[in-house]
Write a protein that holds these residues in place. Sequence first.
Motif, mmCIF file in Angstrom:
data_model
loop_
_atom_site.group_PDB
_atom_site.id
_atom_site.type_symbol
_atom_site.label_atom_id
_atom_site.label_comp_id
_atom_site.label_asym_id
_atom_site.label_seq_id
_atom_site.Cartn_x
_atom_site.Cartn_y
_atom_site.Cartn_z
ATOM 1 N N ASP A 159 4.238 -4.556 -27.756
ATOM 2 C CA ASP A 159 4.783 -5.103 -26.514
ATOM 3 C C ASP A 159 4.039 -4.565 -25.294
ATOM 4 O O ASP A 159 3.721 -5.305 -24.360
ATOM 5 N N SER A 160 3.752 -3.275 -25.291
ATOM 6 C CA SER A 160 3.061 -2.680 -24.148
ATOM 7 C C SER A 160 1.628 -3.197 -24.042
ATOM 8 O O SER A 160 1.113 -3.405 -22.943
ATOM 9 N N ALA A 161 0.979 -3.436 -25.191
ATOM 10 C CA ALA A 161 -0.380 -3.984 -25.169
ATOM 11 C C ALA A 161 -0.382 -5.415 -24.636
ATOM 12 O O ALA A 161 -1.322 -5.822 -23.945
ATOM 13 N N GLU A 162 0.666 -6.174 -24.933
ATOM 14 C CA GLU A 162 0.764 -7.538 -24.407
ATOM 15 C C GLU A 162 0.895 -7.519 -22.894
ATOM 16 O O GLU A 162 0.301 -8.349 -22.194
ATOM 17 N N VAL A 163 1.686 -6.592 -22.362
ATOM 18 C CA VAL A 163 1.840 -6.482 -20.911
ATOM 19 C C VAL A 163 0.502 -6.135 -20.264
ATOM 20 O O VAL A 163 0.091 -6.724 -19.258
ATOM 21 N N ALA A 164 -0.208 -5.161 -20.856
ATOM 22 C CA ALA A 164 -1.508 -4.761 -20.317
ATOM 23 C C ALA A 164 -2.490 -5.916 -20.329
ATOM 24 O O ALA A 164 -3.245 -6.123 -19.373
ATOM 25 N N ASN A 188 8.686 -8.025 -21.208
ATOM 26 C CA ASN A 188 9.148 -7.921 -22.587
ATOM 27 C C ASN A 188 9.886 -6.595 -22.756
ATOM 28 O O ASN A 188 10.198 -5.914 -21.778
ATOM 29 N N ARG A 189 10.145 -6.216 -23.985
ATOM 30 C CA ARG A 189 10.952 -5.017 -24.226
ATOM 31 C C ARG A 189 10.305 -3.744 -23.710
ATOM 32 O O ARG A 189 10.989 -2.771 -23.393
ATOM 33 N N SER A 190 8.988 -3.731 -23.594
ATOM 34 C CA SER A 190 8.304 -2.502 -23.203
ATOM 35 C C SER A 190 8.394 -2.219 -21.708
ATOM 36 O O SER A 190 8.294 -1.070 -21.287
ATOM 37 N N ASN A 191 8.580 -3.263 -20.881
ATOM 38 C CA ASN A 191 8.561 -3.033 -19.426
ATOM 39 C C ASN A 191 9.772 -3.598 -18.703
ATOM 40 O O ASN A 191 9.819 -3.604 -17.477
ATOM 41 N N VAL A 192 10.778 -4.090 -19.450
ATOM 42 C CA VAL A 192 11.881 -4.799 -18.817
ATOM 43 C C VAL A 192 12.644 -3.926 -17.828
ATOM 44 O O VAL A 192 12.941 -4.347 -16.702
ATOM 45 N N ARG A 193 12.937 -2.685 -18.201
ATOM 46 C CA ARG A 193 13.731 -1.839 -17.301
ATOM 47 C C ARG A 193 12.909 -1.400 -16.084
ATOM 48 O O ARG A 193 13.421 -1.337 -14.962
#
Length: 315
Positions: free
Chosen positions: A95-100, A201-206
């Motif tokens: 998830d974090s790689a997708e955001v990046a 996504n779940r990695s950066n939602v908050r």
Amino acid sequence: MALNLRQAVVGFLKDRAEQKFTARQIAEWLFETFPEECQEKRAKSQGNYIKSDADLVQQLVAEISSQRPRLQKKHPELKTTEGRPRKYYYSEKSDSAEVAAAESAVVVPTADMNDTKLGEHAMYPLLSLYLWEEFGVYSKRIDEKRSSNKRGPNGNRWLYPDLVGMEDLGADWHQEVRDCVNQYSDKRTKLWSFEVKLLINRSNVRECFFQSVSNSSWSNFGYLVAAEIEGQDTLKELRMLFAAHGIGLIKLDADNPAESQVLIPARERDEIDWDMANRLATENRDFLDYVKLVKQFYQTGEARLADWDVTKEAE
């Protein structure tokens, strides 16, 4: 030979990794690629509810959607976006790689089905157009690079939204009523704040949500805006956080801004926090220009599109 829907769907998406498709696009591919299997499925249907090829494609769409939870449980790489329409894709990235990857994207057309990637800055005029056409909100871009650095490198972190807006509540009022309100009330406008993200996504939602909470505390309405929202758990988390903090959510359709959606309406704050607005205006020239435009509106009773970031298509 019977159509193996699970195998076909997963294979289609895996062969086109990272590309996003609606259930209907996948169903139409299945219909074209497996004509004999699809006609066998039609012949074996009970209840005479599949009467045409269009009915068969619609049935495939329904089955893809209904099998999604089981497909994702067995194939974690099969992911989906939230909002209308839901899109399916295959990715082995975290998830974090997708955001990046999304945040480093530029506007580049892909080879299949005219899908596009866009950078965050490309979203601002699209959002401005949507806000004007859907809500009649005049918007203005806030560039954090135009801020003072007197508080140090992180002194203004999460202070500024990406866009701000002004809603003219009396646009359809009689002129006498507008004049009266201008003289005796400050309730002629609602001020809006928007934090824009390419992907949530779940990695950066908050982090994204609380960034929006932080930089919209001065406004009547605060919104988090995203081009893509991935995963049901992400949307559930955002709804839970909304209940506590009132920040709304807009799913921006980059291909057709008019089809954008307010997935979670923001909770209105009755009063503007003018102390916080003063800090933003003191620290950032773009925000100061925004305040000047709001003041000008109260003085003249008019807002000119040319003064705001509304695209020519809206004029």
